[in-house]
Scaffold this motif. Sequence first.
Motif, short mmCIF file in Angstrom:
data_model
loop_
_atom_site.label_atom_id
_atom_site.label_comp_id
_atom_site.label_asym_id
_atom_site.label_seq_id
_atom_site.Cartn_x
_atom_site.Cartn_y
_atom_site.Cartn_z
N VAL A 11 0.84 -1.20 0.00
CA VAL A 11 0.00 0.00 0.00
C VAL A 11 0.88 1.24 0.00
CG1 VAL A 11 -1.83 1.27 1.17
CG2 VAL A 11 -1.76 -1.24 1.31
N ASP A 12 0.63 2.13 -0.96
CA ASP A 12 1.37 3.39 -1.06
C ASP A 12 0.39 4.52 -0.82
OD1 ASP A 12 2.88 5.58 -1.72
OD2 ASP A 12 3.27 5.00 -3.80
N LEU A 13 0.47 5.12 0.37
CA LEU A 13 -0.41 6.23 0.71
C LEU A 13 0.35 7.53 0.51
CD1 LEU A 13 -3.05 7.39 1.71
CD2 LEU A 13 -2.32 6.93 4.05
N GLY A 14 0.09 8.18 -0.61
CA GLY A 14 0.77 9.43 -0.92
C GLY A 14 0.00 10.62 -0.41
N SER A 15 0.46 11.81 -0.80
CA SER A 15 -0.18 13.03 -0.32
C SER A 15 -1.49 13.31 -1.04
CB SER A 15 0.77 14.22 -0.51
OG SER A 15 1.12 14.36 -1.88
N THR A 16 -1.67 12.75 -2.26
CA THR A 16 -2.90 13.01 -3.01
C THR A 16 -3.59 11.75 -3.54
OG1 THR A 16 -1.66 13.33 -5.06
CG2 THR A 16 -2.11 15.29 -3.74
N THR A 17 -2.92 10.60 -3.49
CA THR A 17 -3.53 9.36 -3.97
C THR A 17 -3.17 8.20 -3.05
OG1 THR A 17 -1.64 8.92 -5.42
CG2 THR A 17 -3.55 9.98 -6.43
N GLN A 36 -7.94 8.51 -6.05
CA GLN A 36 -7.56 9.92 -5.96
C GLN A 36 -8.24 10.54 -4.76
OE1 GLN A 36 -5.49 11.32 -8.39
NE2 GLN A 36 -5.37 13.19 -7.16
N MET A 37 -7.52 11.46 -4.09
CA MET A 37 -8.09 12.11 -2.92
C MET A 37 -7.54 13.52 -2.83
SD MET A 37 -5.85 9.92 -0.20
CE MET A 37 -4.05 9.93 -0.27
N GLY A 38 -8.14 14.35 -1.99
CA GLY A 38 -7.67 15.71 -1.84
C GLY A 38 -6.47 15.82 -0.93
N ALA A 39 -6.36 14.95 0.02
CA ALA A 39 -5.24 14.96 0.98
C ALA A 39 -5.13 13.56 1.55
CB ALA A 39 -5.49 15.97 2.09
N VAL A 40 -4.07 13.33 2.36
CA VAL A 40 -3.88 12.01 2.97
C VAL A 40 -5.18 11.60 3.66
CG1 VAL A 40 -2.63 10.73 4.73
CG2 VAL A 40 -1.41 12.37 3.30
N ALA A 44 -9.69 6.90 1.76
CA ALA A 44 -9.16 6.59 0.44
C ALA A 44 -8.28 5.33 0.46
CB ALA A 44 -8.36 7.77 -0.09
N VAL A 45 -7.47 5.19 1.51
CA VAL A 45 -6.61 4.01 1.57
C VAL A 45 -7.45 2.75 1.79
CG1 VAL A 45 -6.07 3.93 4.06
CG2 VAL A 45 -4.37 3.22 2.40
N ALA A 46 -8.54 2.85 2.52
CA ALA A 46 -9.44 1.71 2.71
C ALA A 46 -10.07 1.31 1.38
CB ALA A 46 -10.52 2.04 3.73
N LEU A 47 -10.47 2.31 0.59
CA LEU A 47 -11.04 2.04 -0.73
C LEU A 47 -10.02 1.38 -1.66
CD1 LEU A 47 -13.10 5.31 -1.41
CD2 LEU A 47 -14.02 3.01 -1.05
N ALA A 48 -8.78 1.86 -1.59
CA ALA A 48 -7.72 1.29 -2.43
C ALA A 48 -7.44 -0.16 -2.05
CB ALA A 48 -6.45 2.13 -2.31
N GLY A 70 5.09 5.38 1.41
CA GLY A 70 4.54 6.66 0.99
C GLY A 70 4.46 7.69 2.09
N TYR A 71 3.98 8.84 1.71
CA TYR A 71 3.88 10.00 2.59
C TYR A 71 3.11 9.69 3.88
CZ TYR A 71 3.19 15.07 3.42
OH TYR A 71 3.19 16.33 3.94
N GLY A 72 2.04 8.88 3.76
CA GLY A 72 1.23 8.56 4.93
C GLY A 72 1.33 7.11 5.34
N ARG A 73 2.48 6.50 5.14
CA ARG A 73 2.63 5.05 5.37
C ARG A 73 2.30 4.60 6.79
NH1 ARG A 73 7.62 7.25 4.41
NH2 ARG A 73 9.26 7.09 5.98
N LYS A 74 2.48 5.49 7.76
CA LYS A 74 2.20 5.10 9.14
C LYS A 74 0.70 5.14 9.47
CE LYS A 74 6.76 6.52 10.80
NZ LYS A 74 7.54 7.38 11.74
N LEU A 75 -0.10 5.57 8.51
CA LEU A 75 -1.55 5.66 8.72
C LEU A 75 -2.31 4.49 8.10
CD1 LEU A 75 -2.09 9.46 7.94
CD2 LEU A 75 -1.73 8.39 10.18
#
Length: 317
Positions: A11-17, A36-40, A44-48, A70-75
């Motif tokens: 799972v790659d949780l970036g700043s916008t996707t 695609q999402m507006g921010a972390v 969105a990560v659950a949907l992915a 990714g940017y939000g990997r700890k989330l």
Amino acid sequence: MTAGSWFVMGVDLGSTTAKAVVVDRDGALCGAKVVQMGAVSRAAVALAMDGARDAAAVTAAQIRRTISTGYGRKLVPGADRTFTEITCHARGAAALRPGVRLVIDIGGQDSKAIIVDDDGLVDRFAMNDRCASGTGRFFDVLARALEVDIGVVGELALAGSDNLEVSSMCATFAETEVISLLAQGCGKADIAASVHKAVAARTLGLVAQVGKASPVVMTGGVANNTAAVHFVSKALGRPVELLDQPQIAGAYGASLLAREEYLGAIASSATQDAAAEKHLATTTSTGVPDCARCDGTIAAHREANRAVTLELRRNIG
């Protein structure tokens, strides 16, 4: 599903996707999903993750390991461990394009240049997370200023001339400058082309910190922008090869690392990633680009680049 089969997820949780990939015990890509999402976003990560499992036709119980990046990997919920984007993009790009030597990743908030060795491991890298210029955020600003959809910015740039002078490469000031160029009668296509050229020059400066190498690929969402690939290739003076799914490279790399972890063969990758994590901690900032400290001029960007280069040299030794 055959007896004894199992699956892992990256799972790659970036700043916008948010991107998720499922691979099987042999490392074959079974399913992927980009949201695609507006921010972390946890939603969105659950949907992915759900989307990748659905695409692979597997249940959550059949996933043996999950690695996030990714940017939000700890989330990322349920992740067994995390790896840096540097390691995951290198691994994913090497799997998508065997033999790759230079990976350019342009994300929503930062950009990276990564030299990859024969084993798909990171040899060295440079990262820009102190300025939004040359990132996906910058192209979003360009599209808004030109009043066009982000999906057509690349096509517009390829139809224009790149000989306009773009004095500011700042995401904060760019909108004002684009509006000024429009007021002067400059065409939207020419503005888009000139901005893409300037972004490519900025990317070239990042690559200069690690050295040119071939073959070259781009990962991340900006790699879907044909004009961005064209102008980066032109700036490098060598072809940038297109990946089939550049946006999932980080998640794919994370899934391959999850497979290694489940098989008990993660030691070398974990050691290498620990070194990358330590290097990131000493050479990058802790948040989004601090635009308040920059006046948006080329001189300011050069000073920022000079500071980053000095830090890299000190930490490399």
